[in-house]
Scaffold this motif. Structure first.
Motif, PDB file in Angstrom:
ATOM      1  N   ALA A 214       6.681 112.532  12.657  1.00 53.63           N
ATOM      2  CA  ALA A 214       5.449 112.316  13.427  1.00 53.63           C
ATOM      3  C   ALA A 214       5.510 110.951  14.110  1.00 53.63           C
ATOM      4  CB  ALA A 214       4.240 112.398  12.512  1.00 53.63           C
ATOM      5  N   VAL A 215       6.059 110.937  15.307  1.00 55.20           N
ATOM      6  CA  VAL A 215       6.190 109.714  16.105  1.00 55.20           C
ATOM      7  C   VAL A 215       5.718 110.029  17.515  1.00 55.20           C
ATOM      8  CG1 VAL A 215       7.735 107.908  16.951  1.00 55.20           C
ATOM      9  CG2 VAL A 215       8.189 109.004  14.738  1.00 55.20           C
ATOM     10  N   GLU A 216       4.799 109.234  18.043  1.00 55.29           N
ATOM     11  CA  GLU A 216       4.307 109.442  19.408  1.00 55.29           C
ATOM     12  C   GLU A 216       5.219 108.706  20.384  1.00 55.29           C
ATOM     13  OE1 GLU A 216       0.158 109.297  22.034  1.00 55.29           O
ATOM     14  OE2 GLU A 216       0.289 108.213  20.117  1.00 55.29           O
ATOM     15  N   GLY A 217       6.265 109.379  20.794  1.00 57.50           N
ATOM     16  CA  GLY A 217       7.229 108.782  21.725  1.00 57.50           C
ATOM     17  C   GLY A 217       6.908 109.084  23.167  1.00 57.50           C
TER      18      GLY A 217
ATOM     19  N   PRO B 230      -2.224 103.174  15.853  1.00 57.78           N
ATOM     20  CA  PRO B 230      -3.319 103.265  16.827  1.00 57.78           C
ATOM     21  C   PRO B 230      -2.850 103.340  18.267  1.00 57.78           C
ATOM     22  CG  PRO B 230      -3.096 101.025  16.042  1.00 57.78           C
ATOM     23  CD  PRO B 230      -2.148 101.850  15.223  1.00 57.78           C
ATOM     24  N   VAL B 231      -1.603 103.001  18.519  1.00 62.04           N
ATOM     25  CA  VAL B 231      -1.044 103.053  19.875  1.00 62.04           C
ATOM     26  C   VAL B 231       0.260 103.832  19.829  1.00 62.04           C
ATOM     27  CG1 VAL B 231      -2.105 100.887  20.617  1.00 62.04           C
ATOM     28  CG2 VAL B 231       0.153 100.842  19.550  1.00 62.04           C
ATOM     29  N   PRO B 232       0.701 104.372  20.971  1.00 61.45           N
ATOM     30  CA  PRO B 232       1.971 105.104  20.983  1.00 61.45           C
ATOM     31  C   PRO B 232       3.139 104.220  20.546  1.00 61.45           C
ATOM     32  CG  PRO B 232       0.727 105.549  22.985  1.00 61.45           C
ATOM     33  CD  PRO B 232       0.014 104.437  22.277  1.00 61.45           C
ATOM     34  N   ASN B 233       4.131 104.848  19.949  1.00 61.88           N
ATOM     35  CA  ASN B 233       5.329 104.122  19.532  1.00 61.88           C
ATOM     36  C   ASN B 233       6.038 103.478  20.711  1.00 61.88           C
ATOM     37  OD1 ASN B 233       7.341 103.569  17.309  1.00 61.88           O
ATOM     38  ND2 ASN B 233       8.660 104.680  18.736  1.00 61.88           N
TER      39      ASN B 233
ATOM     40  N   VAL C 214      18.220 110.671  17.428  1.00 65.28           N
ATOM     41  CA  VAL C 214      17.650 109.343  17.255  1.00 65.28           C
ATOM     42  C   VAL C 214      17.886 108.581  18.550  1.00 65.28           C
ATOM     43  CG1 VAL C 214      19.779 108.518  16.137  1.00 65.28           C
ATOM     44  CG2 VAL C 214      17.659 107.210  15.919  1.00 65.28           C
ATOM     45  N   ASP C 215      16.814 108.008  19.079  1.00 61.86           N
ATOM     46  CA  ASP C 215      16.901 107.293  20.350  1.00 61.86           C
ATOM     47  C   ASP C 215      17.372 105.864  20.096  1.00 61.86           C
ATOM     48  OD1 ASP C 215      16.546 106.539  23.036  1.00 61.86           O
ATOM     49  OD2 ASP C 215      14.553 105.766  22.578  1.00 61.86           O
ATOM     50  N   LEU C 216      18.413 105.461  20.799  1.00 61.30           N
ATOM     51  CA  LEU C 216      18.974 104.121  20.606  1.00 61.30           C
ATOM     52  C   LEU C 216      17.972 103.026  20.927  1.00 61.30           C
ATOM     53  CD1 LEU C 216      22.524 104.548  22.187  1.00 61.30           C
ATOM     54  CD2 LEU C 216      21.889 104.676  19.779  1.00 61.30           C
ATOM     55  N   TYR C 217      17.008 103.320  21.808  1.00 63.18           N
ATOM     56  CA  TYR C 217      16.077 102.290  22.262  1.00 63.18           C
ATOM     57  C   TYR C 217      14.731 102.362  21.556  1.00 63.18           C
ATOM     58  CZ  TYR C 217      19.561 103.184  25.864  1.00 63.18           C
ATOM     59  OH  TYR C 217      20.731 103.437  26.518  1.00 63.18           O
ATOM     60  N   GLY C 218      14.593 103.312  20.609  1.00 63.32           N
ATOM     61  CA  GLY C 218      13.421 103.324  19.757  1.00 63.32           C
ATOM     62  C   GLY C 218      12.228 104.098  20.250  1.00 63.32           C
TER      63      GLY C 218
ATOM     64  N   ASP D 160      11.643 106.400  17.436  1.00 63.36           N
ATOM     65  CA  ASP D 160      11.997 105.868  16.126  1.00 63.36           C
ATOM     66  C   ASP D 160      11.223 104.585  15.878  1.00 63.36           C
ATOM     67  OD1 ASP D 160      13.626 104.158  14.166  1.00 63.36           O
ATOM     68  OD2 ASP D 160      14.594 106.114  13.994  1.00 63.36           O
ATOM     69  N   PRO D 161      10.241 104.581  14.975  1.00 57.29           N
ATOM     70  CA  PRO D 161       9.408 103.388  14.762  1.00 57.29           C
ATOM     71  C   PRO D 161      10.193 102.171  14.299  1.00 57.29           C
ATOM     72  CG  PRO D 161       8.411 105.327  13.758  1.00 57.29           C
ATOM     73  CD  PRO D 161       9.792 105.715  14.163  1.00 57.29           C
ATOM     74  N   GLU D 162      11.218 102.370  13.486  1.00 58.31           N
ATOM     75  CA  GLU D 162      11.961 101.224  12.960  1.00 58.31           C
ATOM     76  C   GLU D 162      12.743 100.521  14.059  1.00 58.31           C
ATOM     77  OE1 GLU D 162      14.888 100.145   9.158  1.00 58.31           O
ATOM     78  OE2 GLU D 162      14.165 102.204   9.479  1.00 58.31           O
ATOM     79  N   ILE D 163      13.377 101.301  14.923  1.00 64.35           N
ATOM     80  CA  ILE D 163      14.112 100.686  16.029  1.00 64.35           C
ATOM     81  C   ILE D 163      13.137 100.082  17.034  1.00 64.35           C
ATOM     82  CG2 ILE D 163      15.696 101.134  17.942  1.00 64.35           C
ATOM     83  CD1 ILE D 163      16.922 103.358  16.275  1.00 64.35           C
ATOM     84  N   ALA D 164      12.015 100.756  17.257  1.00 63.08           N
ATOM     85  CA  ALA D 164      11.026 100.247  18.214  1.00 63.08           C
ATOM     86  C   ALA D 164      10.488  98.889  17.810  1.00 63.08           C
ATOM     87  CB  ALA D 164       9.878 101.237  18.358  1.00 63.08           C
TER      88      ALA D 164
END
Length: 575
Positions: free
Chosen positions: A89-92, A253-256, A482-486, A489-493
């Motif tokens: 559940a990530v709002e990318g 509260p905001v998009p990733n 997995v997106d290289l730029y995050g 992915d919350p951790e990379i973001a």
């Protein structure tokens, strides 16, 4: 709120005598003039819409990022939730409403990219009409026809032609923003609230237009108590519901994408992005727009919105893509203000007003050709002379008729084969740049499709893929990514922005965490080879290619233009 037209004031602060009785449309020739003005307005407005639809009806290659929204929409329809990777559940995305509309089209049986194209066409038409409507505010009836010129400024721009058909939400956001400003200028705060809510659901920065209109609304009507606060309260409530949904569904509260894209980009890149936008032609709109703001307080919200949006765009470092995607609402707003400013300049000093008005078709020509061709300059001189003669003889039908004739001649010149004007239009700077960018879109679209097809043909199980361009490839492959730029992915973001040895970073591509990526042992890492020029501006690519684990565990795979995890050698059977 003051009614339309009150903004035209003389130095004493009283309404300026915009027209004589003959010009006002009351009796005599005025009635004919009013009918002629309405006919010319309809001709210009419908013509602008026809040009947009004729140019954009055929679906071209779409932006790679559009396919991220398409994958979210498809997963929602298939029961996996509004997510990129099922179970994560990530709002990318930054275009929630747009993605839900795409999902609706998919649910109805349409292809995602076809749905995005149709939505872009409808949103583009709405943006043209909204710009026309906003420009119409404050213009006296015999002069209302020039509001349609603002629609031509928008349609002639490269940003509008490009982003309205890119599969992205830009045109919808522009339409909602202009409707909010136009409704507020007419005192329709409820309608402005609805439009601002649509803009905010479409993009989070829709809060900028909402904050602008409510600030002016409360300053002007704050003494009315609850009546003044009810619509801001409604918008605030809707915003709290949206934030509550994000917290409950995504845990943020905001998009990733906010964490992935904001920070780490020099302000100078944002300034360069802003400068490129204005240098493409909109700089010619600044003088008539400034006149509108000086002469008419009802234009102030539009001016403030333009200023705030420009500051915001510079602060985030601009956009990774050229040609003013973030600033398209500013162009539409400036177009409307410029038309109003030209009218007010004409009311103040009619001959000076002719010079000011000439800047608007000049901006159109500049956007198309990157300058002012001689035949366009001749046409402007002809139109200015006709206008001056009409003013001198108090016959407004004369410049209106001249404008209609000029428009007809221009259409003939641009459509008849063998004419220099048609060749000039086909080879104009706008046309060449539009083809160039769409070619780039097509390359990414085809590469994503071919990569997905190649992995499918190999028939090997793929547990995880890491990559940067996750739009088309992610949509067509439907593999865990997995997106290289995050972005997804919350951790990379939330990783610290990495520096770039290339001297500049691409906005939205400044996050990097190679250690995390390699620890997940993806089967493929789809990035260009280190010698590719694009790699020099993407820290994530540089960091991964410099990591010793890449050479130790991966090998270059020419067929997918990326790296493939080395397979362990087969054991040697005992003799």
């Amino acid at each position: 709120m003051a009614p339309d037209g009150v903004g035209d004031l003389n130095q004493a602060g009283t309404p300026a005598p915009l027209m004589s009785g003959r010009m006002s449309g009351r009796g005599g020739r005025g009635g004919g003039t009013g009918r002629a003005a309405r006919a010319v307005a309809l001709l210009l407005g419908v013509g602008a819409l026809a040009v947009f639809l004729a140019e954009s009806a055929v679906r071209h290659a779409q932006l790679d990022d559009a396919y991220i929204s398409y994958r979210y929409g498809r997963n929602l329809v298939e029961g996996n939730g509004l997510v990129y990777n099922p179970g994560e559940a990530v709002e990318g995305i930054t275009n929630l409403l747009w993605t839900l509309m795409v999902a609706l089209g998919i649910a109805l049986g349409f292809k995602a990219n076809a749905t995005g194209h149709v939505l872009g066409l409808v949103s583009g038409v709405a943006a043209v009409l909204a710009t026309w409507w906003y420009a119409r505010r404050g213009l006296p009836p015999p002069r209302a026809w020039i509001a349609a010129v603002a629609a031509w400024v928008l349609v002639s721009s490269l940003p509008f032609a490009l982003w309205a058909t890119s599969g992205m939400e830009t045109a919808l956001f522009t339409a909602a923003t202009l409707v909010a400003l136009a409704a507020h200028a007419r005192g329709r705060v409820g309608g402005a609230t609805l439009a601002a809510a649509v803009a905010t659901l479409t993009r989070p920065d829709g809060v900028l237009v909402a904050a602008t209109i409510y600030a002016f609304h409360l300053v002007e009507n704050g003494r009315e108590g609850w009546r003044a606060w009810r619509w801001p309260a409604v918008y605030t409530l809707l915003g709290l519901v949206l934030v509550g949904f994000r917290l409950a569904y995504y845990g943020s509260p905001v998009p990733n994408t906010f964490f992935a894209k904001v920070g780490g980009i020099p302000v100078t890149q944002g300034l360069a992005y802003l400068g490129d936008f204005f240098a493409a032609g909109p700089f010619l709109l600044l003088i008539p727009a400034a006149i509108a703001l000086v002469r008419d307080r009802l234009g102030w919200p539009g001016g403030v919105f333009c200023a705030i949006t420009c500051v915001y765009t510079v602060a985030v470092g601009g956009d990774v893509f050229p040609h003013g995607r973030f600033l398209l609402p500013v162009l539409a707003c400036l177009s409307a203000l410029a038309v109003q400013g030209a009218s007010q300049a004409w009311s103040r000093d009619r001959y000076a007003g002719i010079l000011v008005a000439a800047l608007i078709p000049g901006a159109i020509a500049w956007q198309v050709f990157g300058g002012l061709p001689w035949w366009m300059a001749v046409g402007l001189v002809f139109a200015a002379a006709a206008w001056a003669l009409g003013v001198a003889r108090n016959r407004p039908a004369l410049p209106i008729t001249a404008a209609a004739i000029g428009a007809g001649l221009a259409i003939l010149a641009l459509t008849i084969p063998g004419t220099g004007a048609r060749d000039a239009l086909r080879n104009s700077k706008r046309s060449l740049q539009l083809r160039e960018v769409r070619t780039g879109f097509g390359m990414l679209e085809r590469m994503g499709f071919m990569r997905a097809r190649r992995l499918e043909e190999r028939g090997e199980p793929v547990r995880l893929v890491a990559g940067g361009a996750i739009g088309a490839f992610g949509y067509f492959s439907n593999l865990p990514i997995v997106d290289l730029y995050g972005l997804v992915d919350p951790e990379i973001a939330r990783s610290r922005p990495a520096g770039s040895t290339g001297g500049a970073s691409l906005p939205g591509h400044q996050r990097s965490n190679a250690e995390l990526i390699l620890s997940r042992e993806p089967d493929y890492i789809l990035i260009p080879d280190p010698d590719s020029p694009i790699s020099e501006m993407i820290p994530a690519n540089l960091e991964i290619t410099a990591h010793p684990d890449l050479e130790a565990f991966y090998e270059w795979d020419e067929e997918v233009w990326g790296y493939r995890r080395r397979r362990p050698p087969h054991p040697v059977p005992p003799r």
